[in-house]
Design a protein around this motif. Structure first.
Motif, mmCIF file in Angstrom:
data_model
loop_
_atom_site.group_PDB
_atom_site.id
_atom_site.type_symbol
_atom_site.label_atom_id
_atom_site.label_comp_id
_atom_site.label_asym_id
_atom_site.label_seq_id
_atom_site.Cartn_x
_atom_site.Cartn_y
_atom_site.Cartn_z
ATOM 1 N N ASN A 228 0.854 -1.177 0.000
ATOM 2 C CA ASN A 228 0.000 0.000 0.000
ATOM 3 C C ASN A 228 0.894 1.232 0.000
ATOM 4 O O ASN A 228 1.716 1.398 0.889
ATOM 5 C CB ASN A 228 -0.897 0.021 1.238
ATOM 6 N N LEU A 229 0.731 2.078 -1.015
ATOM 7 C CA LEU A 229 1.628 3.219 -1.179
ATOM 8 C C LEU A 229 0.859 4.507 -1.354
ATOM 9 O O LEU A 229 -0.245 4.510 -1.908
ATOM 10 C CB LEU A 229 2.488 3.012 -2.437
ATOM 11 N N LYS A 230 1.469 5.605 -0.911
ATOM 12 C CA LYS A 230 0.921 6.935 -1.178
ATOM 13 C C LYS A 230 1.855 7.605 -2.180
ATOM 14 O O LYS A 230 3.063 7.690 -1.941
ATOM 15 C CB LYS A 230 0.867 7.759 0.106
ATOM 16 N N ILE A 231 1.304 8.031 -3.291
ATOM 17 C CA ILE A 231 2.120 8.605 -4.369
ATOM 18 C C ILE A 231 1.548 9.985 -4.725
ATOM 19 O O ILE A 231 0.330 10.157 -4.748
ATOM 20 C CB ILE A 231 2.046 7.698 -5.628
ATOM 21 N N THR A 232 2.454 10.926 -5.006
ATOM 22 C CA THR A 232 1.978 12.226 -5.487
ATOM 23 C C THR A 232 2.458 12.439 -6.920
ATOM 24 O O THR A 232 3.513 11.943 -7.316
ATOM 25 C CB THR A 232 2.481 13.394 -4.611
ATOM 26 N N THR A 233 1.640 13.162 -7.696
ATOM 27 C CA THR A 233 2.011 13.507 -9.067
ATOM 28 C C THR A 233 2.690 14.878 -9.031
ATOM 29 O O THR A 233 2.446 15.643 -8.097
ATOM 30 C CB THR A 233 0.775 13.572 -9.982
ATOM 31 N N PRO A 234 3.498 15.251 -10.032
ATOM 32 C CA PRO A 234 3.856 14.461 -11.212
ATOM 33 C C PRO A 234 4.580 13.159 -10.866
ATOM 34 O O PRO A 234 5.269 13.073 -9.854
ATOM 35 C CB PRO A 234 4.752 15.405 -12.034
ATOM 36 N N LEU A 235 4.369 12.201 -11.747
ATOM 37 C CA LEU A 235 4.903 10.867 -11.531
ATOM 38 C C LEU A 235 6.267 10.777 -12.235
ATOM 39 O O LEU A 235 6.336 10.682 -13.455
ATOM 40 C CB LEU A 235 3.916 9.858 -12.134
ATOM 41 N N THR A 236 7.325 10.828 -11.438
ATOM 42 C CA THR A 236 8.651 10.776 -12.063
ATOM 43 C C THR A 236 8.953 9.358 -12.540
ATOM 44 O O THR A 236 8.314 8.393 -12.105
ATOM 45 C CB THR A 236 9.746 11.170 -11.051
ATOM 46 N N ASP B 84 0.502 -3.451 -6.668
ATOM 47 C CA ASP B 84 0.586 -2.420 -5.620
ATOM 48 C C ASP B 84 -0.726 -1.644 -5.546
ATOM 49 O O ASP B 84 -1.290 -1.261 -6.567
ATOM 50 C CB ASP B 84 1.723 -1.420 -5.919
ATOM 51 N N ILE B 85 -1.165 -1.413 -4.323
ATOM 52 C CA ILE B 85 -2.373 -0.611 -4.117
ATOM 53 C C ILE B 85 -1.915 0.804 -3.773
ATOM 54 O O ILE B 85 -1.100 1.000 -2.868
ATOM 55 C CB ILE B 85 -3.254 -1.236 -3.023
ATOM 56 N N VAL B 86 -2.390 1.772 -4.563
ATOM 57 C CA VAL B 86 -1.842 3.124 -4.498
ATOM 58 C C VAL B 86 -2.936 4.141 -4.193
ATOM 59 O O VAL B 86 -4.035 4.073 -4.735
ATOM 60 C CB VAL B 86 -1.158 3.480 -5.855
ATOM 61 N N SER B 87 -2.593 5.090 -3.289
ATOM 62 C CA SER B 87 -3.429 6.277 -3.086
ATOM 63 C C SER B 87 -2.723 7.416 -3.797
ATOM 64 O O SER B 87 -1.613 7.788 -3.436
ATOM 65 C CB SER B 87 -3.539 6.623 -1.603
ATOM 66 N N LEU B 88 -3.395 7.977 -4.797
ATOM 67 C CA LEU B 88 -2.765 8.976 -5.654
ATOM 68 C C LEU B 88 -3.247 10.375 -5.270
ATOM 69 O O LEU B 88 -4.455 10.593 -5.112
ATOM 70 C CB LEU B 88 -3.161 8.658 -7.097
ATOM 71 N N THR B 89 -2.297 11.301 -5.127
ATOM 72 C CA THR B 89 -2.654 12.690 -4.812
ATOM 73 C C THR B 89 -1.930 13.617 -5.795
ATOM 74 O O THR B 89 -0.764 13.369 -6.121
ATOM 75 C CB THR B 89 -2.267 13.028 -3.362
ATOM 76 N N GLY B 90 -2.641 14.649 -6.245
ATOM 77 C CA GLY B 90 -2.025 15.634 -7.135
ATOM 78 C C GLY B 90 -2.834 15.834 -8.400
ATOM 79 O O GLY B 90 -3.975 15.387 -8.498
#
Lengths: 280, 180
Positions: free
Chosen positions: B2-10, B21-27
């Motif tokens: 379980n991951l927290k990711i912010t955009t922009p996505l490098t 992977d289960i992702v929480s996306l912010t941005g």
């Protein structure tokens, strides 16, 4: 002779378009709730809880269950003793769709020409199926159809020698090919028999049947059950991410056919199997 | 995971994500579907710029329903990604890093993703009311005449997705199917 003003048709269709897009019928809600308990995959169960939460939010906050609020498929069953007054019935139907999609904050998803592809901006025209029957009643069903699952539907012109096994194989093949694209768990509507076009219509009508209700024909009810079992053994699962629930139901409708043919149509519907009915 | 990711996505983040992977996306993410993709590809063919900076961007395959007063957006779930396959390699070559949709992708898309280091996420189809609650801003950015198919700049918060195809080409749908 019973006279019915077409404005009543417009109003009914407007209301049905909205009703169908904000809440599922109780049989569909129950099928989802039951499946969520029985689902074997943990991820699958978490997807089911998202879907249940989604239905709750749709109802409470008045947000359509799915952004694809569909092309409006309208079934009009009209008694032969009915006379419509006050204008064109077809225009009345389309006016109801336009009003429902505008007033209900529903997405306008229809292009006027399949190749030029300009949005008609009011979700018309509807696809209208008229059926003339005895008496003076009018039954209207609106079934908004999303195209994620519609695109994965199939028709097969089998040979009589393919028989029951051939039919079963094609139903399962269609669902397997649809896989994650059709937003499983699906409701699978099947038409067997008739002609090319009628077979497809039977499959569409099968989607309207109450979930869990079996065919009244014993050999067809048995085929439904076998197809249902085989489909759920595919392991596609909720959202296509694996699990024991790929279909919520398989409903099969049949009709007489030609000595040379065995048409089979598989109309796939996602878990947002919407339809609402009103009698005038 | 379980991951927290912010955009922009490098590219670094994208390469670290694995199928499953289960992702929480912010941005910021950009909503675009069929008609907008067609126009973007036509713009590129004419040597014009895209309506937004696509480097390390995430595109959400979405055509929302209209918002009521007081709502940011209407129902906002994913549409079938495969319809964008024809247009996708050209956008990946321009730096597109992530895509959110549902359903299978073509071999050509997966090959391009491996070459450029991009990720394909799935959101749960048919959960548009729930997903709309994770979108906190929405504005039409380009092609307004396309209505629901216009390009929108969205701001998402803890938007729930799952990595279905990673930058090594591992495919969660395929793996599941292969084990049947």
């Amino acid at each position: 002779m019973r006279e019915i003003d077409v404005s009543l048709v417009t109003n009914a269709i407007r209301d049905l378009c909205i009703e169908a897009n904000y809440g599922l019928s109780s049989d569909m809600e129950k099928a989802l709730a039951d499946a969520s308990v029985n689902e074997e995959s943990e991820l699958g169960r978490s997807i089911f809880s998202m879907l249940e939460e989604n239905l709750k939010i749709a109802k409470e906050d008045q947000i359509p269950i799915c952004q694809d609020t569909g092309m409006a498929v309208v079934f009009l069953t009209v008694g032969q003793d009915v006379h419509f007054t006050g204008g064109s019935l077809k225009e009345a139907v389309n006016r109801g769709v336009a009003q429902g999609y505008e007033e209900g904050y529903l997405r306008k998803s229809v292009v006027g020409d399949p190749l030029i592809r300009e949005n008609t901006k009011d979700n018309t025209p509807a696809v209208i199926h008229y059926e003339i029957t005895e008496g003076d009643g009018v039954t209207i069903t609106v079934a908004p159809k999303g195209f994620g699952s519609e695109n994965m539907s199939r028709i097969f012109m089998l040979k009589p020698a393919d028989g029951r096994e051939g039919v079963l194989e094609k139903i399962v093949e269609a669902v397997k090919d649809a896989g994650p694209n059709a937003c499983p768990p699906m409701v699978v509507g099947v038409g067997i028999g008739g002609t090319f076009e009628q077979c497809a219509l039977l499959a569409k009508k099968a989607l309207l049947r109450e979930v869990g209700q079996k065919s009244s024909l014993p050999h067809i009810a048995e085929l439904e059950e076998e197809a249902f079992k085989k489909i759920n053994e595919l392991g596609i699962g909720p959202a296509g991410l694996g699990g024991s629930t790929t279909a919520l139901a398989v409903a099969i409708e049949t009709y007489a056919t030609h000595i040379a043919g065995l048409p089979v149509a598989v109309n796939i519907c996602c878990h947002v199997n919407r339809h609402a009915t009103k009698e005038l | 995971m379980n991951l927290k990711i912010t955009t922009p996505l490098t590219k670094e983040i994208a390469r670290s994500l694995k199928a499953g992977d289960i992702v929480s996306l912010t941005g910021v993410v950009y909503a675009a579907r069929d008609a907008a993709h067609k126009r973007m590809i036509e713009a590129l063919a004419e040597g014009k710029d895209l309506p937004f900076d696509i480097t390390d961007a995430v595109i959400y395959y979405l055509g929302p329903s209209p918002a009521r007063e007081g709502q940011v957006i209407g129902s906002a779930g994913p549409t079938t990604a495969g319809r964008m396959d024809k247009y996708t390699p050209a956008l990946l070559a321009k730096g597109l890093r992530g895509m959110i949709g549902k359903g299978r992708r073509s071999d050509a898309v997966v090959e391009s993703m491996k070459e450029t280091g991009a990720v394909y996420f799935a959101a749960v189809g048919g959960a548009g009311a729930l997903l709309s609650k994770h979108i906190t801003k929405s504005e039409v950015l380009a092609y307004e005449d396309l209505g629901t198919e216009a390009i929108r700049r969205l701001y998402v918060e803890d938007f729930p997705v799952i990595v279905v195809i990673d930058s090594e080409g591992k495919d969660l749908y395929d793996r599941k199917r292969n084990t049947l």
